[in-house]
Design a protein around this motif. Sequence first.
Motif, short mmCIF file in Angstrom:
data_model
loop_
_atom_site.label_atom_id
_atom_site.label_comp_id
_atom_site.label_asym_id
_atom_site.label_seq_id
_atom_site.Cartn_x
_atom_site.Cartn_y
_atom_site.Cartn_z
N PRO A 140 -0.09 -3.10 -6.46
CA PRO A 140 -0.76 -3.59 -7.63
C PRO A 140 -0.59 -5.28 -7.62
O PRO A 140 0.08 -5.78 -6.90
N ASP A 141 -1.42 -6.01 -8.13
CA ASP A 141 -1.40 -7.33 -8.25
C ASP A 141 0.02 -7.80 -9.03
O ASP A 141 0.07 -8.87 -9.06
N SER A 142 0.46 -6.79 -9.74
CA SER A 142 1.90 -7.46 -10.39
C SER A 142 3.01 -7.87 -9.53
O SER A 142 3.76 -8.62 -9.90
N VAL A 143 2.71 -7.33 -8.19
CA VAL A 143 3.89 -7.81 -7.23
C VAL A 143 3.67 -9.15 -6.89
O VAL A 143 2.81 -9.61 -6.35
N THR A 144 4.86 -9.76 -7.08
CA THR A 144 4.96 -11.28 -6.52
C THR A 144 6.00 -11.44 -5.43
O THR A 144 5.89 -12.84 -4.83
N TRP A 145 6.55 -10.41 -5.09
CA TRP A 145 7.54 -10.58 -3.93
C TRP A 145 7.91 -9.50 -3.37
O TRP A 145 8.05 -8.38 -3.83
N ILE A 146 7.56 -9.52 -1.90
CA ILE A 146 7.88 -8.36 -0.97
C ILE A 146 9.00 -8.88 0.13
O ILE A 146 8.73 -9.87 0.73
N GLY A 147 10.04 -8.32 0.05
CA GLY A 147 11.14 -8.83 1.04
C GLY A 147 10.69 -8.54 2.42
O GLY A 147 10.04 -7.91 2.79
N SER A 148 11.83 -9.07 3.29
CA SER A 148 11.79 -8.74 4.74
C SER A 148 11.86 -7.58 5.04
O SER A 148 12.42 -6.73 4.71
N SER A 149 10.96 -7.18 6.11
CA SER A 149 10.80 -6.00 6.79
C SER A 149 10.55 -4.79 6.00
O SER A 149 10.66 -3.60 6.24
N ALA A 150 9.84 -5.11 4.78
CA ALA A 150 9.49 -4.07 3.76
C ALA A 150 8.77 -3.00 4.30
O ALA A 150 8.86 -1.66 3.80
N PHE A 151 7.71 -3.37 5.16
CA PHE A 151 6.75 -1.98 5.64
C PHE A 151 6.95 -2.03 7.23
O PHE A 151 5.91 -1.55 7.90
N THR A 152 7.87 -2.45 7.67
CA THR A 152 8.19 -2.26 9.20
C THR A 152 7.86 -0.97 9.71
O THR A 152 8.47 -0.10 9.03
N ASP A 153 7.18 -0.99 10.62
CA ASP A 153 6.92 0.36 11.64
C ASP A 153 6.25 1.38 10.60
O ASP A 153 6.68 2.54 10.60
N CYS A 154 5.47 1.12 9.49
CA CYS A 154 4.48 2.10 8.53
C CYS A 154 3.58 2.22 9.51
O CYS A 154 3.06 1.97 10.37
N GLY A 155 2.56 3.59 8.95
CA GLY A 155 1.61 4.13 9.90
C GLY A 155 0.08 3.84 8.87
O GLY A 155 -0.71 4.31 9.67
N PHE A 156 0.23 2.95 8.10
CA PHE A 156 -1.30 2.61 7.48
C PHE A 156 -2.04 1.91 8.05
O PHE A 156 -1.79 1.04 9.11
N THR A 157 -3.25 2.35 8.21
CA THR A 157 -4.41 1.39 8.94
C THR A 157 -4.71 0.18 8.24
O THR A 157 -5.42 -0.70 9.11
N SER A 158 -4.88 0.25 7.11
CA SER A 158 -5.14 -1.09 6.36
C SER A 158 -4.55 -1.12 4.92
O SER A 158 -3.82 0.04 4.41
N ILE A 159 -4.51 -2.27 4.50
CA ILE A 159 -3.57 -2.60 3.14
C ILE A 159 -4.05 -3.83 2.67
O ILE A 159 -4.49 -4.79 3.32
N ARG A 160 -4.21 -3.77 1.32
CA ARG A 160 -4.56 -5.03 0.51
C ARG A 160 -3.29 -5.35 -0.22
O ARG A 160 -2.72 -4.83 -1.13
N LEU A 161 -3.03 -6.76 -0.15
CA LEU A 161 -1.71 -7.31 -0.62
C LEU A 161 -2.26 -7.78 -2.01
O LEU A 161 -3.42 -8.20 -2.01
N PRO A 162 -1.06 -7.87 -2.85
CA PRO A 162 -1.35 -8.22 -4.15
C PRO A 162 -1.67 -9.88 -4.21
O PRO A 162 -1.34 -10.92 -3.59
N LYS A 163 -2.69 -10.13 -5.19
CA LYS A 163 -3.27 -11.41 -5.20
C LYS A 163 -2.33 -12.59 -5.76
O LYS A 163 -2.46 -13.56 -5.42
N ASN A 164 -1.15 -12.09 -6.41
CA ASN A 164 -0.21 -12.97 -6.84
C ASN A 164 0.89 -13.31 -5.88
O ASN A 164 1.81 -14.23 -6.31
N LEU A 165 0.80 -12.66 -4.75
CA LEU A 165 1.76 -12.92 -3.65
C LEU A 165 1.46 -14.34 -3.20
O LEU A 165 0.28 -14.79 -2.80
N THR A 166 2.62 -15.22 -2.66
CA THR A 166 2.40 -16.46 -2.11
C THR A 166 3.14 -16.59 -0.94
O THR A 166 2.77 -17.37 -0.14
N ILE A 167 4.07 -15.72 -0.42
CA ILE A 167 4.73 -15.51 0.74
C ILE A 167 4.75 -14.34 1.48
O ILE A 167 5.09 -13.38 1.01
N ILE A 168 4.15 -14.32 2.64
CA ILE A 168 4.16 -13.26 3.48
C ILE A 168 5.84 -13.44 4.37
O ILE A 168 5.84 -14.32 5.31
#
Length: 456
Positions: A140-168
Amino acid sequence: MKKKTAALIFAFILILQSASLNALAADTEIPTEDITGSDLTETFTESSKVTRTTEKTADGYTYIVQNDGTIAIMEYTGGLSDIIIPSEINGRTVSTIGNEAFAKQTLTAPLNSVVIPNSITTIYNYAFAFNDTLTDIVLPDSVTWIGSSAFTDCGFTSIRLPKNLTIINEYVFMDCTSLENIILPENITDINRSAFANCSALKKISVPYGVTLIDDNAFAMCTNLQSIELPNSIKIIGSSAFYGCNSDLMLYVYEDSYALEYAQRNNYPFHIYENAHYDDVSPDNWYYKYVNWAYSHHLMTGYESGNFGPADLLTRGQFTIILHRYEGSPVVTLPSPFPDVEAGLYYTDAIIWAKETGIIGGYDNGTFGPVDNMNREQLATMMYRYAGTKGYNTSKRADLSTFPDAGNVHTFAEEAMQWAVAEGLITGDNGYLNPQSNANRAVTATIIYRFLNVYQ
């Protein structure tokens, strides 16, 4: 555990490569020990000395109550493969997903899909790491922070990041070898070290305007990456940012930009976008990046006077031309379907094409009104129909009742407006939808940019 160890070893190798290329200091190294209990970049307790009592729900969520009274989920052992994370536990808001909470080694069943509620603002390190069976996740767009390696080695083919995220953050999507499409939010400024390293299925990346940093190894070993658009806002690109990528990787850059210098210095093939040079548009204007992008992609042009006319209203015929240009200006053979669209005019072919493809329908009286001003609900409707003709997913909907003038939306435009608001194409005007308000050229450039940032 083997995949976890392999991923960490790969990260270490990438850093060594980066160090050899850039003479990086020792602070580029990362821990290679077991991640259980690790705390690599961020913690969600104010002090490591604070001891918190964990509690567990009947359906397998272990959690703590944070200082602000909200819940942080620490672990899941419920045994479901398709999870809908609760927004509340025992009457308290769930705001945080903690370190390794859903990492593979903590689960009791393979994880296939996750729906994260819009109460979540923070996702910490390794939260979903190593779940190679995880193919579907909603952020959801409510997410403002995603930490290091949060999705390392996951299997999805596409992902849409939250619009309020400022740092990858670093290593977030490393080793996601099935990831073909990533939609980067408009507000990000930094793409950190190894964020997409070894995402070998990625083919195309569009970096939003506003990004200033692409760090070392950010896209290293993305062996199928064919093109990347780099805005003129970028100030730093690590010399190993594209280490091990396809030798034919094409960098799309702007004239007089750092990205152009980088491409030339590192012998990458490049295509130069020309910057817009309008007398009435400057980099200080909020709409500059949108106007500049629309100009560089040959979607909107200015006047012979040298102005763009950002406040000028856009006509229905002009907007149809924009979509026609984006499609490569396909040739039409049929006659005009509207009595008020004569043959040979500058908008005629675009309107014929749009009618043929189902993007426009015209008024009830059989006319199109090519010189009528385009209003916001008409614009949303045409974009919605265009997305449908392209086969894009247009299922996302927003609740328009939060706007006091939602009742002013005409029936024909309801679904389109719900979709446009949900995707962030239309964000409201001082808290109102103003569906019959006319769209000016600056706003139109903005909506087109946002649309293509979501779907391209």
